[in-house]
Enzyme design. Structure first.
Site, PDB file in Angstrom:
ATOM      1  N   ARG A  31       0.837  -1.168   0.171  1.00  0.00           N
ATOM      2  CA  ARG A  31       0.090   0.009   0.105  1.00  0.00           C
ATOM      3  C   ARG A  31       0.975   1.379   0.114  1.00  0.00           C
ATOM      4  O   ARG A  31       2.008   1.166   0.263  1.00  0.00           O
ATOM      5  CB  ARG A  31      -0.878  -0.079   1.254  1.00  0.00           C
ATOM      6  CG  ARG A  31      -0.262   0.057   2.656  1.00  0.00           C
ATOM      7  CD  ARG A  31      -0.153   1.499   2.998  1.00  0.00           C
ATOM      8  NE  ARG A  31       0.404   1.381   4.337  1.00  0.00           N
ATOM      9  CZ  ARG A  31       1.923   1.764   4.361  1.00  0.00           C
ATOM     10  NH1 ARG A  31       2.482   2.240   3.292  1.00  0.00           N
ATOM     11  NH2 ARG A  31       2.596   1.788   5.661  1.00  0.00           N
ATOM     12  N   ASP A  40      -3.188   6.166  12.984  1.00  0.00           N
ATOM     13  CA  ASP A  40      -4.033   5.017  13.183  1.00  0.00           C
ATOM     14  C   ASP A  40      -3.824   4.554  14.699  1.00  0.00           C
ATOM     15  O   ASP A  40      -4.936   4.106  15.160  1.00  0.00           O
ATOM     16  CB  ASP A  40      -3.537   3.901  12.155  1.00  0.00           C
ATOM     17  CG  ASP A  40      -2.268   3.189  12.136  1.00  0.00           C
ATOM     18  OD1 ASP A  40      -1.267   3.733  12.928  1.00  0.00           O
ATOM     19  OD2 ASP A  40      -1.959   2.215  11.455  1.00  0.00           O
ATOM     20  N   GLY A 130       8.563   1.074   3.441  1.00  0.00           N
ATOM     21  CA  GLY A 130       7.414   1.518   3.830  1.00  0.00           C
ATOM     22  C   GLY A 130       6.438   1.418   3.162  1.00  0.00           C
ATOM     23  O   GLY A 130       5.401   2.179   3.006  1.00  0.00           O
ATOM     24  N   SER A 133       5.542  -4.022   2.922  1.00  0.00           N
ATOM     25  CA  SER A 133       5.772  -5.512   2.519  1.00  0.00           C
ATOM     26  C   SER A 133       5.394  -6.431   3.319  1.00  0.00           C
ATOM     27  O   SER A 133       5.081  -7.807   3.235  1.00  0.00           O
ATOM     28  CB  SER A 133       7.268  -5.612   2.196  1.00  0.00           C
ATOM     29  OG  SER A 133       8.103  -5.156   3.173  1.00  0.00           O
ATOM     30  N   ASP A 178      -2.141  -0.854   7.827  1.00  0.00           N
ATOM     31  CA  ASP A 178      -1.448  -1.566   6.534  1.00  0.00           C
ATOM     32  C   ASP A 178      -2.192  -3.090   6.221  1.00  0.00           C
ATOM     33  O   ASP A 178      -2.468  -3.392   5.179  1.00  0.00           O
ATOM     34  CB  ASP A 178      -0.104  -2.121   6.876  1.00  0.00           C
ATOM     35  CG  ASP A 178       0.829  -0.684   7.178  1.00  0.00           C
ATOM     36  OD1 ASP A 178       0.318   0.479   6.998  1.00  0.00           O
ATOM     37  OD2 ASP A 178       1.630  -0.948   7.810  1.00  0.00           O
ATOM     38  N   TYR A 228       9.628   3.653  16.677  1.00  0.00           N
ATOM     39  CA  TYR A 228       8.150   3.629  16.311  1.00  0.00           C
ATOM     40  C   TYR A 228       7.233   3.427  17.715  1.00  0.00           C
ATOM     41  O   TYR A 228       6.304   4.219  18.214  1.00  0.00           O
ATOM     42  CB  TYR A 228       7.737   2.578  15.430  1.00  0.00           C
ATOM     43  CG  TYR A 228       6.170   2.308  15.184  1.00  0.00           C
ATOM     44  CD1 TYR A 228       5.815   2.905  14.065  1.00  0.00           C
ATOM     45  CD2 TYR A 228       5.502   1.452  15.786  1.00  0.00           C
ATOM     46  CE1 TYR A 228       4.517   2.971  13.398  1.00  0.00           C
ATOM     47  CE2 TYR A 228       4.012   1.605  15.357  1.00  0.00           C
ATOM     48  CZ  TYR A 228       3.563   2.093  14.386  1.00  0.00           C
ATOM     49  OH  TYR A 228       2.164   1.965  13.934  1.00  0.00           O
TER      50      TYR A 228
END
Ligand code: GLA
Length: 391
Positions: A31, A40, A130, A133, A178, A228
């Site tokens: 995406r 999100d 990014g 995958s 994702d 993250y």
């Protein structure tokens, strides 16, 4: 490479490896997120689309009656993972097999028995770029297991099962974007996803006068490295100080009022998230109205906020956005921003369709001149979500 071409190639790899044609072929797309970054896991909105890059998995039940294993052949790296499915599947080697193992564990936890299988797969989603995958591998596995177990999952359950695999087997506390888009993508549409209610709205993106360019800096991003998780914790600290369940419930005014009660860094993280949720809603409206100038400006604003307040960009991504700004609308660029988790990977640019070739050429040349390394550039129409290609 088109999806039928890729499926054909994987099918041939399967036949070469296992000596017979596959019974099932499953595909799941990567995406690109047009806008709504790091929102999100704050219960906000995101606006991604599935791209015409896929992980394709071919499989058949094992020919040996006593086998307890799923053998997975990675046709790119020529490496095989052997996973014992007669017991609860746990983490293991090789490292990439954990995305698959995590999804298998999710099926087992639902009481589904995974048969012994032979599998081969290939992916055209760039690794560590990014572009999700990992979600494509998870959702591809889930799609294959739906076929192999005969049990279809509801889309939301399928996406959250894959998200859990990423949390528990890959160690990345990601949000839901994702996996949702890889499951629910629709041709010629972006997906406006409310990450709190899980409500989805398809936003048509089929104006032939514009295109989305994906520019891979080829700097590998690594979300497992802790940055993250740190961002997530900073957002939680901000909502705690603001006294709200999540930053979705906060306003810019309330944040400003609470400024003195939180660390500067926490304030800036929250400012990004609150602003980005608003930008995402406006961008969806802009796209519905083909108001490309506004959408482009929102993309630039998103990038600045990710770079300065959220600090997840990097020099190479900033270089791409700066080059795009220099090309400007006169050269056909409406807007550009980093996309995905950050720290490398890709930028996405909204451009005039008739200028795609010229813009790609300019960005390539300038990027090489500034950074000394080559970018990879491609464009994609919004693609469909995961499918069974055969079986
Ligand atoms: C990664 C995560 C997503 C999302 C993005 C940032 O891609 O997997 O859940 O948080 O980063 O928007």
């Amino acid at each position: 490479m088109t999806l039928p071409e890729l499926a054909d190639q994987v099918s041939q790899q399967f036949s070469k490896t296992y000596g017979r044609p596959p019974r099932w072929i499953a595909a799941a797309p990567g995406r690109v997120n047009v806008i709504g970054e790091h929102t999100d896991y704050n219960d906000g909105f995101v606006l991604p689309m599935a791209i015409e890059r896929y992980t394709v998995m071919a499989a058949d039940t094992s020919q040996s009656p006593s086998s307890k294993n799923v053998s997975v052949f990675d046709a790119h790296f020529k490496e095989t993972a052997v996973i014992d499915v007669s017991a609860p599947v746990a983490k293991g080697q090789p490292k990439w097999s954990n995305y698959i193992r995590g999804v298998m564990a999710g099926f087992q936890q639902r009481g589904l028995k995974i048969p012994a299988l032979d599998v081969a797969f290939l992916s055209t989603v760039p690794l560590g770029g990014g572009l999700s995958s990992s979600a494509a591998l998870e959702v591809g596995t889930a799609t294959l297991l739906e076929a192999a177990t005969g049990k279809g999952l509801e889309p939301v359950e399928k996406a959250t099962l894959c998200q859990k695999a990423e949390h528990e087997f890959a160690g990345v506390p990601c949000g839901i974007m994702d996996q949702f888009i890889s499951v629910m993508g629709r041709e010629n549409h972006l997906l406006l996803l409310d990450c709190r209610s899980h409500q989805t709205d398809l936003v048509p993106m089929n104006d032939p006068s514009v295109a989305l360019l994906i520019i891979n800096t080829n700097v590998k991003h690594e979300l497992g490295s802790g940055e993250y998780a740190k961002r997530r914790a900073e957002c939680e600290a901000a909502s705690k100080t603001l006294g709200v369940p999540s930053l979705r419930d906060a306003t810019a005014d309330a944040l400003e009022e609470a400024r003195g009660r939180m660390e500067g860094i926490v304030f800036r993280r929250a400012r990004h998230v609150i602003g980005e949720i608003e930008r995402t809603i406006h961008a969806a409206e802009g796209i519905r109205a083909s108001n490309w100038l506004t959408v482009g400006q929102l993309m630039y604003a998103s990038h600045r906020s990710l770079r300065d307040d959220y600090e997840v960009s990097c020099a190479e991504l900033d270089a791409v956005v700066h080059i795009a700004e220099t090309i400007d609308l006169r050269g056909g660029v409406y807007g550009c921003r980093m996309t995905g988790g950050g720290f490398g990977g890709c930028a996405v640019a909204l451009v005039k369709a008739d200028a795609v070739a010229a813009i790609s050429k300019k960005i390539s040349a300038e990027y090489l001149a500034r950074t000394g390394s080559a970018a990879t550039i491609f464009n994609s129409r919004p693609a469909a979500g995961a499918t069974i290609v055969k079986g």
